[in-house]
Design an enzyme around this catalytic site. Structure first.
Site, PDB file in Angstrom:
ATOM      1  N   THR A 237      -4.086  18.857-106.364  1.00  0.00           N
ATOM      2  CA  THR A 237      -4.425  19.959-105.900  1.00  0.00           C
ATOM      3  C   THR A 237      -3.732  20.640-104.816  1.00  0.00           C
ATOM      4  OG1 THR A 237      -6.414  21.020-108.158  1.00  0.00           O
ATOM      5  CG2 THR A 237      -5.476  22.622-106.194  1.00  0.00           C
ATOM      6  N   CYS A 325      -9.126   6.264 -82.009  1.00  0.00           N
ATOM      7  CA  CYS A 325      -9.498   5.558 -83.197  1.00  0.00           C
ATOM      8  C   CYS A 325     -10.631   3.559 -82.566  1.00  0.00           C
ATOM      9  CB  CYS A 325      -8.717   5.087 -83.878  1.00  0.00           C
ATOM     10  SG  CYS A 325      -7.290   6.596 -84.632  1.00  0.00           S
TER      11      CYS A 325
END
Ligand SMILES: *Cc1c(COP(=O)(O)O)cnc(C)c1O
Length: 381
Positions: A237, A325
């Site tokens: 969705t 990161c």
């Protein structure tokens, strides 16, 4: 203590207008875009409007835009999707040594699946070597993935020239444009880009939403199975509010691009002038011309970059050493090492990435604190 934010390559604050545009899609227009009533249609329409907007900015077509959950997912979908769909044509992939981990680690995974990956070198200014690309590419090459702009040093690669070489061999060209999109004008037709990754939180949009452009007729398979969302290429969705936020963010970024970039360049110039006068032991990493205007990457010789970041943080100043990161890891930046810097200089690097809310006063404060911090750190040695 006031927070002064100089880490826009890690993420950005959501712009007020973006938050306002998203707001109705939480409690009022909460329909599932697949549902067959007004509430559903409203969501579907909102998504399609953004699809049209993103396509227009890129000079692409709306049905070439696929919404994802982030830049990392877009990179995964691009690389794995194209590699797995084109296996019968060949098993060779080319990328560069300075890519974001979302590309590098995806390539490592593809190697485990039997693909051969060439990691191109970069020169001392941070650009891929086009001769090496020409020498590496062959009839077995199915995909070349080279980032548009680097997240650590901001260098902008010669994308059009790369695409020309790739297409001579009928290979497919992907670019991770997560740092570039919203900062640089991108025309996928003119530049010859077949796939392009972007992420909203890098241009004042929300976290958790990205997109992938895929040129029509480029074969790729989905990674996530389920419903028929995103033309059967990305089940789940849709994040309607997030997509609406991405749309508003790119609208603003595109509209204000020239003005913003001019301001960032001026601030960067101002910072570099001050720092060069006040601090002798520095090295600017990466080319200063073909570079994102807000990116500064400097090595302060003899001190550790992570120590500088922590000391600046004590004064409310947010910066980074290497990429966000990898800042938890002790290794020096793979990007700076690939440029030929030695470990010591690579470890002493500081990344300052400017954004639209930064001012000259912020820079004055940064320079002052930086000068003091470096002095303290050098005394500790
Ligand atoms: C931030 C970034 C990514 C990852 O995007 P997320 O939305 O955080 O997953 C990928 N590539 C580059 C160049 C980036 O700067």
């Amino acid at each position: 203590m006031k927070t002064i934010y100089f880490d826009h390559a890690a993420t950005t604050a959501v712009a007020r207008e973006v938050k306002e545009a998203m707001d109705p899609y939480f409690c009022e227009n909460y329909g599932n875009a697949s549902s067959l009533y007004d509430l559903g249609y409203k969501s579907k329409e909102a998504i399609n409007e953004v699809r049209i907007k993103v396509a227009k900015v890129l000079n692409a077509k709306p049905n070439e835009i696929y919404f994802t959950s982030c830049g990392s997912e877009s990179d995964n979908l691009a690389l794995k999707g194209v590699a797995r769909a084109n296996r019968q044509k060949g098993n060779h992939i080319i990328t560069s040594k300075i890519e974001h981990p979302a590309v590098l680690n995806t390539c490592k995974q593809l190697e485990k699946e039997g693909f051969k990956v060439t990691y191109l070198n970069v020169n001392k200014n941070g650009f891929v070597d086009l001769e090496e690309l020409k020498n590496s590419i062959n009839s077995n090459t199915i995909l070349v993935s080279i980032m548009f702009a680097n997240n650590e040093i901001g260098t902008i690669q010669p994308i059009k020239q790369i695409a020309n070489i790739v297409h001579k061999y009928n290979a497919i060209f992907h670019t991770d444009a997560v740092q570039a999109f919203g900062n640089v004008k991108i025309d996928v037709q003119e530049m010859g880009i077949d796939l392009l990754s972007m992420s909203a939180h890098k241009f004042y949009g929300p976290k958790g939403v990205g997109a992938l452009y895929v040129r029509k007729n480029v074969n790729f398979v989905q990674l996530q199975n389920g419903g028929h969302q995103e033309n059967d290429k990305r089940a789940g969705t849709e994040n309607v509010a997030g997509i609406v936020g991405l749309g508003k963010a790119i609208e603003l970024a595109d509209k204000n691009m020239e003005e913003n970039n001019k301001k960032l360049l001026e601030l960067r110039q101002y910072f570099l002038e001050q720092i060069k006068n006040k601090m002798p032991y520095i090295r600017i990493n990466g080319d200063l011309n073909n570079r994102l205007p807000g990116n500064i990457n400097i090595s302060f010789l003899y001190v550790n970059g992570k120590d500088i970041v922590k000391m600046l943080a004590n004064y409310g100043i947010c910066t980074s050493s290497g990429s966000a990161c990898s800042s938890g890891l002790p290794q020096p930046s793979h990007v700076l090492l690939a440029m030929g810097l030695n470990e010591g200089i690579a470890k002493s690097s500081l990344r300052i990435t400017l954004g639209k809310e930064n001012t000259k006063e912020d820079i004055d404060y940064l320079v002052k604190v930086l000068e003091e911090s470096i002095k303290k750190l050098m005394l500790q040695m």
